[in-house]
Scaffold this motif. Structure first.
Motif, PDB file in Angstrom:
ATOM      1  N   VAL A   1      84.822  37.796   2.807  1.00 18.68           N
ATOM      2  CA  VAL A   1      83.416  38.046   2.481  1.00 18.68           C
ATOM      3  C   VAL A   1      82.629  36.740   2.485  1.00 18.68           C
ATOM      4  CG1 VAL A   1      81.846  38.828   0.666  1.00 18.68           C
ATOM      5  CG2 VAL A   1      83.918  40.134   1.173  1.00 18.68           C
ATOM      6  N   SER A   2      83.225  35.675   1.928  1.00 20.02           N
ATOM      7  CA  SER A   2      82.549  34.388   1.851  1.00 20.02           C
ATOM      8  C   SER A   2      82.235  33.823   3.227  1.00 20.02           C
ATOM      9  CB  SER A   2      83.406  33.385   1.072  1.00 20.02           C
ATOM     10  OG  SER A   2      83.536  33.770  -0.274  1.00 20.02           O
ATOM     11  N   ILE A   3      83.206  33.925   4.145  1.00 22.49           N
ATOM     12  CA  ILE A   3      82.995  33.405   5.496  1.00 22.49           C
ATOM     13  C   ILE A   3      81.857  34.149   6.186  1.00 22.49           C
ATOM     14  CG2 ILE A   3      84.034  33.233   7.789  1.00 22.49           C
ATOM     15  CD1 ILE A   3      86.701  32.656   6.413  1.00 22.49           C
ATOM     16  N   CYS A   4      81.830  35.460   6.028  1.00 27.98           N
ATOM     17  CA  CYS A   4      80.758  36.267   6.640  1.00 27.98           C
ATOM     18  C   CYS A   4      79.391  35.879   6.090  1.00 27.98           C
ATOM     19  CB  CYS A   4      81.019  37.748   6.409  1.00 27.98           C
ATOM     20  SG  CYS A   4      82.472  38.402   7.268  1.00 27.98           S
ATOM     21  N   ILE A   5      79.307  35.738   4.770  1.00 27.21           N
ATOM     22  CA  ILE A   5      78.037  35.370   4.139  1.00 27.21           C
ATOM     23  C   ILE A   5      77.614  33.970   4.553  1.00 27.21           C
ATOM     24  CG2 ILE A   5      76.886  34.928   1.942  1.00 27.21           C
ATOM     25  CD1 ILE A   5      78.586  37.109   0.700  1.00 27.21           C
ATOM     26  N   SER A   6      78.574  33.038   4.611  1.00 32.85           N
ATOM     27  CA  SER A   6      78.268  31.655   4.983  1.00 32.85           C
ATOM     28  C   SER A   6      77.703  31.583   6.398  1.00 32.85           C
ATOM     29  CB  SER A   6      79.530  30.788   4.892  1.00 32.85           C
ATOM     30  OG  SER A   6      80.025  30.746   3.574  1.00 32.85           O
ATOM     31  N   PHE A   7      78.324  32.299   7.328  1.00 33.11           N
ATOM     32  CA  PHE A   7      77.830  32.305   8.703  1.00 33.11           C
ATOM     33  C   PHE A   7      76.441  32.938   8.778  1.00 33.11           C
ATOM     34  CE2 PHE A   7      82.240  31.603  10.256  1.00 33.11           C
ATOM     35  CZ  PHE A   7      81.970  30.568  11.133  1.00 33.11           C
ATOM     36  N   ALA A   8      76.216  33.993   8.005  1.00 30.94           N
ATOM     37  CA  ALA A   8      74.911  34.658   8.011  1.00 30.94           C
ATOM     38  C   ALA A   8      73.824  33.726   7.493  1.00 30.94           C
ATOM     39  CB  ALA A   8      74.976  35.928   7.155  1.00 30.94           C
ATOM     40  N   ILE A   9      74.114  33.020   6.400  1.00 31.73           N
ATOM     41  CA  ILE A   9      73.138  32.076   5.836  1.00 31.73           C
ATOM     42  C   ILE A   9      72.839  30.959   6.822  1.00 31.73           C
ATOM     43  CG2 ILE A   9      72.794  30.327   4.049  1.00 31.73           C
ATOM     44  CD1 ILE A   9      74.298  32.131   2.112  1.00 31.73           C
ATOM     45  N   ALA A  10      73.903  30.378   7.406  1.00 28.45           N
ATOM     46  CA  ALA A  10      73.718  29.279   8.349  1.00 28.45           C
ATOM     47  C   ALA A  10      72.914  29.733   9.571  1.00 28.45           C
ATOM     48  CB  ALA A  10      75.080  28.747   8.794  1.00 28.45           C
ATOM     49  N   PHE A  11      73.243  30.913  10.101  1.00 27.39           N
ATOM     50  CA  PHE A  11      72.543  31.425  11.282  1.00 27.39           C
ATOM     51  C   PHE A  11      71.061  31.641  10.995  1.00 27.39           C
ATOM     52  CE2 PHE A  11      71.017  35.037  13.821  1.00 27.39           C
ATOM     53  CZ  PHE A  11      71.231  34.545  15.108  1.00 27.39           C
ATOM     54  N   ARG A  12      70.764  32.248   9.844  1.00 31.15           N
ATOM     55  CA  ARG A  12      69.371  32.527   9.490  1.00 31.15           C
ATOM     56  C   ARG A  12      68.566  31.235   9.340  1.00 31.15           C
ATOM     57  NH1 ARG A  12      66.051  36.532   9.811  1.00 31.15           N
ATOM     58  NH2 ARG A  12      65.145  36.080   7.759  1.00 31.15           N
ATOM     59  N   TRP A  13      69.147  30.238   8.698  1.00 35.05           N
ATOM     60  CA  TRP A  13      68.420  28.987   8.497  1.00 35.05           C
ATOM     61  C   TRP A  13      68.227  28.227   9.804  1.00 35.05           C
ATOM     62  CZ3 TRP A  13      65.158  27.263   5.137  1.00 35.05           C
ATOM     63  CH2 TRP A  13      65.175  27.763   3.834  1.00 35.05           C
ATOM     64  N   ILE A  14      69.209  28.287  10.682  1.00 38.75           N
ATOM     65  CA  ILE A  14      69.066  27.648  11.990  1.00 38.75           C
ATOM     66  C   ILE A  14      67.928  28.298  12.765  1.00 38.75           C
ATOM     67  CG2 ILE A  14      70.154  27.328  14.248  1.00 38.75           C
ATOM     68  CD1 ILE A  14      72.814  26.973  12.752  1.00 38.75           C
ATOM     69  N   MET A  15      67.847  29.632  12.706  1.00 39.05           N
ATOM     70  CA  MET A  15      66.770  30.344  13.377  1.00 39.05           C
ATOM     71  C   MET A  15      65.409  29.982  12.794  1.00 39.05           C
ATOM     72  SD  MET A  15      68.068  32.118  15.842  1.00 39.05           S
ATOM     73  CE  MET A  15      69.116  30.661  16.022  1.00 39.05           C
ATOM     74  N   MET A  16      65.359  29.851  11.457  1.00 39.92           N
ATOM     75  CA  MET A  16      64.103  29.482  10.810  1.00 39.92           C
ATOM     76  C   MET A  16      63.664  28.066  11.184  1.00 39.92           C
ATOM     77  SD  MET A  16      63.022  32.115   9.174  1.00 39.92           S
ATOM     78  CE  MET A  16      63.753  33.012  10.545  1.00 39.92           C
TER      79      MET A  16
END
Length: 227
Positions: free
Chosen positions: A201-216
């Protein structure tokens, strides 16, 4: 710049406390990508990568310690310990030593109260910013204004608190997740399935957070005239 300094403070502090506990260190690495050994600190290789993101201290596992006869003999000679043999509270102390050092630096530049408030605020900013695009854009604009209006030392310290908050998130890839995992081991329950689920779960959330911030960051960097 703050990210680079954060990595150095964090890793040096963790390495120093691990040395204090007499733990066998496999290697110390700074940054990602293709890594090259730049020098040895005693018997410990110091590696430097080409992408200025991330750093860490790698410790020998029990399997490596037993299989690698040279490591076993050398560690036995100097009476080195394995990280996994330490009490969970000792491992938490080693892990969080870098965070305490980073906070100490930020508190000197700002003040302890302001550094604490900025760090606490950072938890909300990281999470909410990854979920709310409008809020993330407002944060990036505020960060730009801070860079333009504040002294370099204050800018540096403020960003340190934000990286500190990120690294203390209760996710497996961060220091906060390591602490949570060690707390599991202190509980009188079977933790293998819990730990595995927590990791996934942590890995999935970490990738989601990183991806969203990179897009922003990409969206914020695009000039409005291009849209």
């Amino acid at each position: 710049m703050s990210n680079i300094v954060y990595c150095f403070i964090d890793v040096i502090s963790i390495g120093a406390i691990a040395y204090f506990f007499n733990v066998a260190i496999k290697k110390i690495s700074f940054f990602k990508g293709w890594q090259k050994t730049i020098f040895y600190l005693g018997k410990v290789p110091i590696l430097l990568g080409i992408i200025p993101v991330g750093a860490g201290v790698d410790f020998y596992s029990y399997q490596e310690f037993v299989v690698d006869i040279e490591v076993y003999d050398r560690s036995s000679l100097f009476q080195k310990k394995l990280l996994e043999d330490l009490h969970p509270l000792q491992k938490i102390t080693i892990c969080l030593s870098g965070s305490f050092a980073v906070f100490f630096v930020a508190a000197i530049v700002l003040n302890p109260l302001q550094a604490s408030l900025l760090t606490l605020k950072g938890f909300e900013q990281v999470i909410r910013g990854s979920l709310d695009s409008e809020y993330a854009m407002a944060l990036l604009k505020a960060a730009e204004n801070t860079i333009n209006d504040r002294e370099f030392s204050q800018i540096f310290a403020i960003f340190l608190t934000k990286f500190l908050a990120l690294n203390l998130l209760p996710l497996a890839s961060f220091h906060g997740g390591f602490v949570i995992r060690e707390i599991f081991y202190l509980l009188p329950i079977r933790t293998s399935n819990v730990s595995q689920g927590f990791m996934i779960v942590s890995i999935c959330i970490s990738f989601a957070i990183a991806f969203r911030w990179i897009m922003m960051l990409i969206a914020y960097s695009i000039p409005s005239t291009w849209l």
